[in-house]
Design an enzyme around this catalytic site. Structure first.
Site, PDB file in Angstrom:
ATOM      1  N   ALA A  12       0.798  -1.234   0.000  1.00  0.00           N
ATOM      2  CA  ALA A  12       0.000   0.000   0.000  1.00  0.00           C
ATOM      3  C   ALA A  12       0.824   1.275   0.000  1.00  0.00           C
ATOM      4  O   ALA A  12       0.269   2.361   0.107  1.00  0.00           O
ATOM      5  CB  ALA A  12      -0.937   0.004   1.214  1.00  0.00           C
ATOM      6  N   TYR A 152       6.163 -14.055 -13.448  1.00  0.00           N
ATOM      7  CA  TYR A 152       5.035 -13.181 -13.113  1.00  0.00           C
ATOM      8  C   TYR A 152       3.733 -13.720 -13.691  1.00  0.00           C
ATOM      9  O   TYR A 152       2.697 -13.728 -13.024  1.00  0.00           O
ATOM     10  CB  TYR A 152       5.331 -11.783 -13.661  1.00  0.00           C
ATOM     11  CG  TYR A 152       4.356 -10.703 -13.257  1.00  0.00           C
ATOM     12  CD1 TYR A 152       4.361 -10.183 -11.966  1.00  0.00           C
ATOM     13  CD2 TYR A 152       3.463 -10.171 -14.177  1.00  0.00           C
ATOM     14  CE1 TYR A 152       3.490  -9.165 -11.602  1.00  0.00           C
ATOM     15  CE2 TYR A 152       2.595  -9.155 -13.829  1.00  0.00           C
ATOM     16  CZ  TYR A 152       2.614  -8.661 -12.539  1.00  0.00           C
ATOM     17  OH  TYR A 152       1.746  -7.648 -12.189  1.00  0.00           O
ATOM     18  N   LYS A 156       0.524 -14.805 -11.503  1.00  0.00           N
ATOM     19  CA  LYS A 156      -0.765 -14.131 -11.657  1.00  0.00           C
ATOM     20  C   LYS A 156      -1.855 -15.090 -12.146  1.00  0.00           C
ATOM     21  O   LYS A 156      -3.036 -14.900 -11.824  1.00  0.00           O
ATOM     22  CB  LYS A 156      -0.625 -12.940 -12.606  1.00  0.00           C
ATOM     23  CG  LYS A 156       0.187 -11.788 -12.017  1.00  0.00           C
ATOM     24  CD  LYS A 156      -0.353 -11.340 -10.664  1.00  0.00           C
ATOM     25  CE  LYS A 156       0.228 -10.004 -10.227  1.00  0.00           C
ATOM     26  NZ  LYS A 156      -0.275  -9.592  -8.892  1.00  0.00           N
TER      27      LYS A 156
END
Length: 251
Positions: A12, A152, A156
């Site tokens: 975040a 990646y 994902k």
């Protein structure tokens, strides 16, 4: 209905995670901003508090069980039991397969998949106790395959299977689980990708926009708007879905 409820957003400190945290705070959630270095979330916390919201910055290594459990326990103690989780923490270690190191593979798989697993397992106890919860996992259009991103893309794609399985397991407890698969989003990570391939970022974005039906690249707020819906009361009958937020249809 968000008033009094607590949301956790990982990764975040910047980009999509920061935008999602800010949006959920505006929606009325108390928000815990988690990142490897809590200090990097200080500005996000300050902005939320200046707007009248409640926020907390917590340091966490999402691949470490003890760190995850301690972070979630701190959130529960200082903000309240978390019932919304946005698994956004992520890293890139792009390379063609023959150049990809073991560490490149392990790091990306670890942060994206082990991280989502550990965070979800820690938070679901609070969701089940409350009889209500929302999990939003960040996938990517790279799950469909992308040159130089074997690690990646695999991570994902795995996130999507993880999402659908948790939706089946947790639905009976009032918990929905969905994934967002962003397309090209203008962030520090995409800027780093442009730098890695030696292309000016403005040119990189322009080339991407030319291939997107809506004629522009995405911004973090595009993902934040979608996350806002998926964690809302109105999305209570939406679970196990992968929403491509990419400016046009994807397979």
């Amino acid at each position: 209905m968000a008033e009094g409820r607590v949301a956790v957003v990982t990764g975040a400190a910047r980009g999509i995670g920061a935008a999602v945290a800010a949006r959920l705070a505006r929606d009325g959630f108390a928000v815990a901003l988690l990142d490897l270095d809590a200090e990097r979330c200080a500005d996000g916390v300050a902005a939320i508090e200046a707007d009248g919201g409640r926020a907390l910055a917590v340091g966490v290594d999402v691949v470490d069980r003890a760190s995850v459990d301690a972070a979630v326990a701190r959130v529960a103690e200082e903000l309240g039991p978390p019932v919304v989780l946005v698994n956004n923490a992520g890293v890139l270690r792009d390379n063609l397969l023959f150049k990809m190191s073991d560490d490149d593979w392990d790091t990306v798989i670890g942060v994206h998949l082990r991280g989502a697993f550990l965070m979800s397992r820690a938070v679901q106890a609070h969701q089940v106790a409350a009889g209500w919860g929302r999990v939003v996992n960040l996938s990517s259009t790279s799950a469909l395959g992308n040159r130089g991103q074997a690690n990646y893309a695999a991570a994902k794609a795995g996130v999507q299977g993880f999402t659908k399985t948790l939706a089946i397991e947790l639905g009976r407890f009032g918990v929905t689980v969905n994934a967002i698969a962003p397309g090209f989003i203008e962030t520090d990570m995409t800027a780093a990708t442009a730098a890695r391939v030696g292309v000016d970022f403005a040119e990189f974005k322009a080339a991407a926009a030319a291939a997107i039906p809506v004629g522009r690249v995405g911004v973090p707020e595009d993902i934040a708007h979608t996350a806002s819906f998926l964690v809302s009361e109105g999305a209570g009958f939406v679970s196990g879905q992968v929403v491509y937020v990419a400016g046009g249809p994807r397979d």
